[in-house]
Write a protein that holds these residues in place. Structure first.
Motif, mmCIF file in Angstrom:
data_model
loop_
_atom_site.group_PDB
_atom_site.id
_atom_site.type_symbol
_atom_site.label_atom_id
_atom_site.label_comp_id
_atom_site.label_asym_id
_atom_site.label_seq_id
_atom_site.Cartn_x
_atom_site.Cartn_y
_atom_site.Cartn_z
ATOM 1 N N LEU A 113 13.115 -7.836 43.818
ATOM 2 C CA LEU A 113 13.623 -6.743 43.002
ATOM 3 C C LEU A 113 15.190 -6.794 43.142
ATOM 4 N N LEU A 114 15.394 -6.935 44.530
ATOM 5 C CA LEU A 114 16.897 -6.968 44.926
ATOM 6 C C LEU A 114 17.574 -8.282 44.480
ATOM 7 N N TYR A 115 16.846 -9.189 44.316
ATOM 8 C CA TYR A 115 17.472 -10.569 43.748
ATOM 9 C C TYR A 115 17.611 -10.453 42.498
ATOM 10 N N GLY A 116 16.640 -9.819 41.611
ATOM 11 C CA GLY A 116 16.815 -9.691 40.339
ATOM 12 C C GLY A 116 18.293 -8.806 39.903
ATOM 13 N N LEU A 117 18.207 -7.765 40.961
ATOM 14 C CA LEU A 117 19.883 -6.909 40.591
ATOM 15 C C LEU A 117 20.839 -8.102 40.884
ATOM 16 N N PHE A 118 21.029 -8.582 41.720
ATOM 17 C CA PHE A 118 22.060 -9.711 41.936
ATOM 18 C C PHE A 118 22.292 -10.398 40.662
ATOM 19 N N ILE A 119 21.009 -11.034 40.283
ATOM 20 C CA ILE A 119 21.266 -11.647 38.933
ATOM 21 C C ILE A 119 21.932 -10.890 37.857
ATOM 22 N N MET A 120 21.048 -9.775 37.781
ATOM 23 C CA MET A 120 21.271 -8.929 36.547
ATOM 24 C C MET A 120 22.698 -8.609 36.284
ATOM 25 N N PHE A 121 23.374 -8.240 37.702
ATOM 26 C CA PHE A 121 24.870 -7.959 37.537
ATOM 27 C C PHE A 121 25.785 -9.150 37.446
ATOM 28 N N MET A 122 25.074 -10.376 37.617
ATOM 29 C CA MET A 122 25.972 -11.559 37.530
ATOM 30 C C MET A 122 26.496 -11.505 35.909
ATOM 31 N N PHE A 123 25.553 -10.792 34.994
ATOM 32 C CA PHE A 123 25.929 -10.940 33.615
ATOM 33 C C PHE A 123 26.260 -9.704 33.151
ATOM 34 N N ILE A 124 26.292 -8.589 33.983
ATOM 35 C CA ILE A 124 26.752 -7.335 33.427
ATOM 36 C C ILE A 124 28.308 -7.101 33.670
ATOM 37 N N ASN A 125 28.861 -7.457 32.711
ATOM 38 C CA ASN A 125 30.161 -7.675 32.711
ATOM 39 C C ASN A 125 30.989 -6.387 32.195
ATOM 40 N N VAL A 126 31.546 -5.708 33.226
ATOM 41 C CA VAL A 126 32.086 -4.742 32.453
ATOM 42 C C VAL A 126 33.500 -4.737 32.599
ATOM 43 N N GLY A 127 33.988 -6.006 32.984
ATOM 44 C CA GLY A 127 35.474 -6.660 32.949
ATOM 45 C C GLY A 127 36.128 -5.697 33.859
ATOM 46 N N SER A 128 37.641 -5.521 33.334
ATOM 47 C CA SER A 128 38.622 -4.925 33.827
ATOM 48 C C SER A 128 38.672 -3.350 33.898
ATOM 49 N N VAL A 129 37.653 -2.839 33.113
ATOM 50 C CA VAL A 129 37.514 -1.366 33.166
ATOM 51 C C VAL A 129 36.990 -0.967 34.515
ATOM 52 N N TYR C 262 36.401 -6.128 24.763
ATOM 53 C CA TYR C 262 37.543 -5.887 25.467
ATOM 54 C C TYR C 262 38.606 -5.132 24.558
ATOM 55 N N ARG C 263 38.621 -5.522 23.497
ATOM 56 C CA ARG C 263 39.497 -4.777 22.298
ATOM 57 C C ARG C 263 39.190 -3.539 22.361
ATOM 58 N N LEU C 264 38.015 -3.132 22.512
ATOM 59 C CA LEU C 264 37.533 -1.666 22.282
ATOM 60 C C LEU C 264 38.099 -1.060 23.357
ATOM 61 N N ILE C 265 37.611 -1.473 24.528
ATOM 62 C CA ILE C 265 38.007 -0.807 25.955
ATOM 63 C C ILE C 265 39.509 -1.052 26.173
ATOM 64 N N PHE C 266 40.226 -1.949 25.700
ATOM 65 C CA PHE C 266 41.795 -1.740 26.036
ATOM 66 C C PHE C 266 42.580 -1.274 24.793
ATOM 67 N N GLY C 267 41.927 -1.263 23.771
ATOM 68 C CA GLY C 267 42.509 -0.768 22.372
ATOM 69 C C GLY C 267 43.410 -1.810 22.123
ATOM 70 N N SER C 268 43.820 -1.756 20.848
ATOM 71 C CA SER C 268 44.562 -2.800 19.937
ATOM 72 C C SER C 268 45.938 -1.865 19.827
#
Lengths: 288, 465, 309
Positions: A113-129, C262-268
């Motif tokens: 389960l824990l490992y799955g979490l790691f993998i899951m968050f590998m592609f949950i990409n919230v990016g710069s937010v 990305y565009r949604l989150i940072f706005g264009s």
């Protein structure tokens, strides 16, 4: 027998030449854009922006480099970049090898389960937010003005890939080695340190290199964390600030100069570590 | 073994750097603390006022004036300027959330995000008590609803402006095709571009577009002076149907291969124009500085003309962009001293020098009369036209999909049908507007006495449905 | 007797200290996971049912969900993402494997070659984007000039402005940028193979190609699984290079999931629409689900293949 060997070796020779030609051809294609950057950094801005097939500048403007160095406070920025990159590298290597080892060799409740979490968050990409909550957290902890949190966040956010790699590699190391170590009196940690780690050299070198590059190329995070603190800015942020925003044209030629300067340390590190990619595993480790 | 040594060496390096970083961090933190919350704490009663700006192109002048002020002012004020070129508003918001916001934000910020949330304060009290300020800056005349003022509260005052879009053209290429001036009708404009392209036979072209917001730089402005705007102020809804004719004409640029085949970044296109690759370019007054000093045009003479309209007549105002305004943050601990700094930045002396350097156009009649026009170089070609004005800001909506500038340009490029695009936009924008008004996120703007030639002079009312 | 007891004692004490060691060794990773991955995700997640522009949040219930279901731009971008990932992987995996094998031979200059192939990964995306913009330009682009000089084509190809060709262009950029990376992984994997195996293959008289297919490839299989999974998730997450090169154009042809988000989150800039972090958060979750499903399918298939092979 002698004859067939001779024929064989001529065939091999021709094959090897072909391979070599192919690699050269390919290398030219791959390196061409990089050369464009390097040559472009000596151009006047207007000449660079036009593009076109002339990669050689009409006039070689060394002033780009001088300006990049001065305006961009390059010495300080380089040290900061080194600090950041080395930090990420060290943290990543230590963390991922340990975690990969544990995941490979240990059973415990909820492991998958824990490992799955790691993998899951590998592609949950919230990016710069994700910057915003992390920045606010750092403010609360009063560490929001330095690069230290950036090191941890960068290493932490990218850890899944490296843990994944390490687990895979440790899996391929035969368990008999662990048993042998145990019999010799090694604890769990000592087995890791004395036996597994040395065998992980190739993957450690890879992780070291990739995490160094990750830290070296970090941009948005250091940008936010060094908003008002020019002394702590790494190269990526410093070079990008050379852009003239608002009503002007961006000074791409100076940015190119900055980028060229930034390539050098990365290449050095790469050369340093590349020897380890060639080192194969010692034969007979189990039998001996 | 070698690797182990290398490893430990690196580890030691990291630790040392880390310790020094921590150590230095302390001092810079302390300094930061003193800087941010100083004033009474230091020995000489020096207050540091932090100013953030997005502009780097004028930093030479601004920094020099700041140094002058720091040395000569009698109020013990030290101005510290921080240039943030990337993600300006987001950085401000982050700083505010982290308690490290500056005292002054130079460069306008969006009101719905900064004023409605109370991050910046109205300046009316300060303005009303300073007559010289009012004379120089005409704050009430240049208060634009939704842009820098709301409900009578003025949040920042402009001291400069960027002109509306103009056409920049290559005189040599035009003459070779038999033209001496820019036509007033859009159709003639297109024909001219076509002639130039034909004459260029694959080497030079009539017109060039950039990939960075191309719609805004020519066609949208042609529409504006033809009286077409995307928001229907009288009825309080979005309406894109007026663009149909403009789009049909604009399509010709692409379908008849009139335009330069690549649409690259703004700077790249500027460089190509300077090289004479195409004859027509359009952008606002910032091009004066660009083509004079940054990407100098030396091979030919370039002229400035007005944007063509559908019929050749001007039926609507041309949008200008006011700039150089200063807002005070509510988190500032030295609002009065910050106001003094603003008074300096917007004093006659400062602005006069600024405008004469050619960084911006004057926004008040007063300043326009005071400056020496011979010093501003090509910027004089971009002087304000009588039909240039500022449009009131339409309500901001939460839109799904592409915004109108992207979609309408896609229509010009031929990727989507014009009628289809207009219908899609009308639906999406109005659905979003209705939903947002219903949920109370935004208010519907209605100006019943709206006049396209004087858009900011109507009476604005905000409806809640 | 004594020895067994000793062994047992060692075993239990190992187990205890082993447990502590396990926990300690895993704790940094868990801490990072919590702080750097889970916490920001939860922070964003709480906005998926609201309109959040970075400054104020408005709860809107299921409106975001409805928007998503009707958002043709989004689902178009999902399709494009699959397309892009497919093209990228088809080329980059065999190519980097080939290069890794070649570079592993004792041919002159491998160190130099390795350095060169790795260089693209050092160049920042913004700058790489501009350079490839120059390369792919229609009028004065380098690629067109070379191709025309070699008489391969008659008229310039619209690499970036034609909807039918733009995917090829971004794939080329992706391969250029990622080759060094995957080559590195494969090199590491190949070097993990015991040299004895190669010795016995040589004794058996296998030539280069046979060695590759009968020895290298099977021995690489566990590592290959890992690399493929990284490649798949990587390809689905790629957006920065595309953003710089085409910004999703022309006409949204090269718009991929994460670029749209990305565009949604940072706005264009401009255009009276604002950053929509709430809606973007919902889309991020959906996108993550999509990638998760793809990965799960891949893992399932690879496990089945393992049983067969």
């Amino acid at each position: 027998m002698e004859r067939s060997q001779n024929v064989f070796s001529i065939q091999t020779k021709i094959l090897r030449i072909f391979i070599w030609l192919f690699m050269v051809f390919f290398a030219v294609i791959v390196v061409f854009p990089v050369l464009y950057v390097i040559f472009g950094s000596f151009k006047v801005n207007a000449e660079l922006l036009v593009g076109g097939s002339n990669i050689f500048p009409e006039k070689w403007i060394l002033a780009n480099y001088v300006e990049a160095w001065n305006q961009a406070n390059f010495a300080t920025y380089t040290i900061n970049s080194l600090f950041l990159a080395v930090g990420v590298m060290v943290v990543s290597v230590i963390n991922s090898t340990m975690a990969g080892y544990v995941f490979s060799r240990r059973e415990f409740r909820g492991k998958e389960l824990l490992y799955g979490l790691f993998i899951m968050f590998m592609f949950i990409n919230v990016g710069s937010v994700s910057l915003r909550p992390l920045f606010e957290l750092a403010v609360k902890l009063k560490i929001n003005q330095s690069l230290l949190p950036v090191i941890f966040i960068s290493a932490g956010a990218g850890q899944a890939t490296f843990i994944f790699l390490c687990r895979g590699f440790v899996n391929s190391i035969p368990k008999e080695l662990d048993e042998a170590a145990k019999i010799d009196g090694c604890s769990f940690f000592e087995t890791y340190y004395r036996v597994i780690l040395p065998m992980l050299k190739p993957v450690m070198a890879t992780i070291a290199l990739l995490s160094f590059r990750q830290g070296w190329n970090e941009y948005i995070m250091p940008l936010v964390f060094t908003m008002t603190n020019d002394e702590r800015r790494p190269l990526t942020v410093g070079v990008n600030m050379l852009k003239n925003m608002g009503d002007g044209t961006a000074a791409w030629n100076i940015m190119f100069a900055g980028a060229t300067i930034s390539i050098v340390p990365m290449l050095v590190i790469y050369m340093l570590f590349s020897k380890n990619f060639m080192g194969g595993m010692t034969a007979g480790a189990v039998k001996g | 073994m070698k690797r182990k040594r290398l490893f430990s060496l690196l580890l030691a390096l990291v630790l040392t750097l880390g310790l020094t970083a921590c150590g230095e961090n302390q001092t810079s933190e302390e300094q930061g603390a003193t800087n941010q919350k100083s004033g009474e704490a230091t020995t000489e009663e020096i207050t540091t006022i932090e100013v953030w700006t997005q502009d780097r192109h004028d930093s030479e002048y601004v920094q020099a004036k700041i140094e002058e002020y720091n040395e000569t002012n009698t109020d013990g004020i030290l101005i510290s300027l921080n240039v943030v070129t990337d993600d300006y508003e987001n950085m401000l918001a982050l700083a505010y959330a982290g308690g490290t916001a500056p005292d002054i934000a130079s460069t306008p910020v969006a009101l719905n995000t900064f004023a409605d949330t109370g991050m910046i304060i109205p300046l009316n009290e300060y303005i009303d008590s300073d007559e010289t300020y009012q004379k120089v800056n005409a704050p009430y005349k240049n208060a634009y609803e939704g842009l820098n003022s709301k409900d009578g509260n003025i949040y920042y005052v402009y001291s400069g402006m960027r002109s509306g879009v103009r056409v920049q053209y290559n005189k040599t290429l035009l003459e070779e095709a038999g033209y001496t001036e820019i036509p007033e009708k859009l159709e003639d404009y297109i024909e001219m571009a076509k002639d130039i392209t034909v004459k260029g036979s694959g080497e030079t072209f009539g017109i060039g577009f950039t990939s960075s917001s191309p719609f805004e730089r020519l066609l949208e402005m042609s529409a504006q002076v033809s009286g077409v705007y995307y928001y229907d102020y009288v009825n309080g809804r979005y309406d894109f149907s007026g663009y149909k004719d403009i789009l049909e004409l604009g399509q010709r640029f692409i379908s008849e291969d009139i335009a330069y085949p690549d649409q690259q970044g703004v700077d790249n296109m500027r460089a190509l124009f300077a090289q004479g690759e195409f004859a027509l370019w359009s952008n606002a007054s910032q091009e004066a500085g660009v083509f004079t000093s940054q990407i100098p045009i030396t091979d030919f003479e370039w002229g400035v003309g007005t944007v063509p309209s559908l019929t050749g007549e001007v039926n609507g105002a041309l949008q200008t962009n006011p700039s150089k305004a200063y807002a005070i943050f509510s988190s500032s601990e030295h609002k009065d001293k910050a106001w003094k700094v603003i008074q300096y930045f917007q004093s006659e002396e400062f602005i006069k020098g600024y405008l004469e350097e050619g960084y911006s156009l004057p926004i008040t009649q007063y300043m326009d009369g005071v400056i020496d026009k011979t010093k501003i170089g090509r910027l004089a070609d971009f002087s304000l036209l009588e039909y240039e004005s500022v449009y009131p800001t339409p309500p901001t909506v939460n839109l799904t999909g592409d915004n109108y500038r992207i979609l309408l340009w896609n229509a010009v490029m031929g990727h989507i049908g014009i009628d289809e695009a207009i219908e899609d936009l009308n639906k999406r924008y109005n659905d979003a507007l209705d939903a947002d008004v219903a949920s109370g996120a935004v208010k519907r703007l209605v100006i019943s006495d709206y006049d396209p030639l004087n858009p900011s002079e109507g009476t604005a009312t905000y409806l809640t449905e | 007797m004594n020895i067994t007891r000793k062994k047992n004692i060692i075993k239990t004490s190992h187990k205890k200290s082993g447990n502590i060691a396990t926990f300690l060794m895993l704790s940094p990773a868990i801490l990072f996971l919590l702080v750097c991955s889970i916490y920001p995700f939860l922070w964003i997640f709480r906005y998926i049912a609201s309109d959040y522009n970075g400054f104020t949040a408005n709860f809107t219930g299921t409106r975001n969900l409805v928007r998503m279901l009707n958002d043709s731009t989004f689902w178009g971008s999902v399709l494009h993402t699959f397309e892009y990932a497919f093209y990228k992987l088809i080329f980059i995996i065999p190519l980097s494997l080939l290069m890794a094998v070649l570079l592993n031979q004792k041919i002159k200059g491998t160190v130099l070659f390795r350095g060169i192939y790795f260089m693209p990964t050092i160049i920042s995306t913004a700058i790489a984007g501009m350079i490839f913009g120059f390369i792919f330009a229609t009028q004065n682009g380098i690629l067109n000039s070379v191709l025309m000089a070699m008489n391969i084509i008659d008229s310039p190809i619209k690499w970036l402005s034609s909807q039918s060709i733009v995917m090829a262009s971004i794939t080329i950029l992706a391969i250029w940028g990622g080759l060094g990376n995957y080559m590195l992984y494969f090199l590491t994997g190949i070097n993990g193979i015991n040299e004895d195996v190669y010795e016995s293959a040589k004794i058996d008289g296998a030539n280069a190609i046979q060695t590759f297919f009968r020895v290298t490839l099977p021995m690489l299989s566990p590592v290959m699984k890992v690399i493929l999974m990284l490649a798949i998730t990587g390809a689905f997450k790629d957006y920065e290079a595309i953003m710089v090169l085409t910004n999703g154009g022309p006409g949204n042809r090269s718009n991929v999931m994460f670029l749209y988000i990305y565009r949604l989150i940072f706005g264009s800039s401009g255009g009276t629409s604002q950053a929509q972090i709430g809606y973007g958060a919902l889309l991020s979750v959906v996108a993550a689900l999509i990638v998760g499903i793809v990965t799960a399918i891949y893992l399932y298939v690879s496990r089945k293949l393992d049983d067969v092979v």
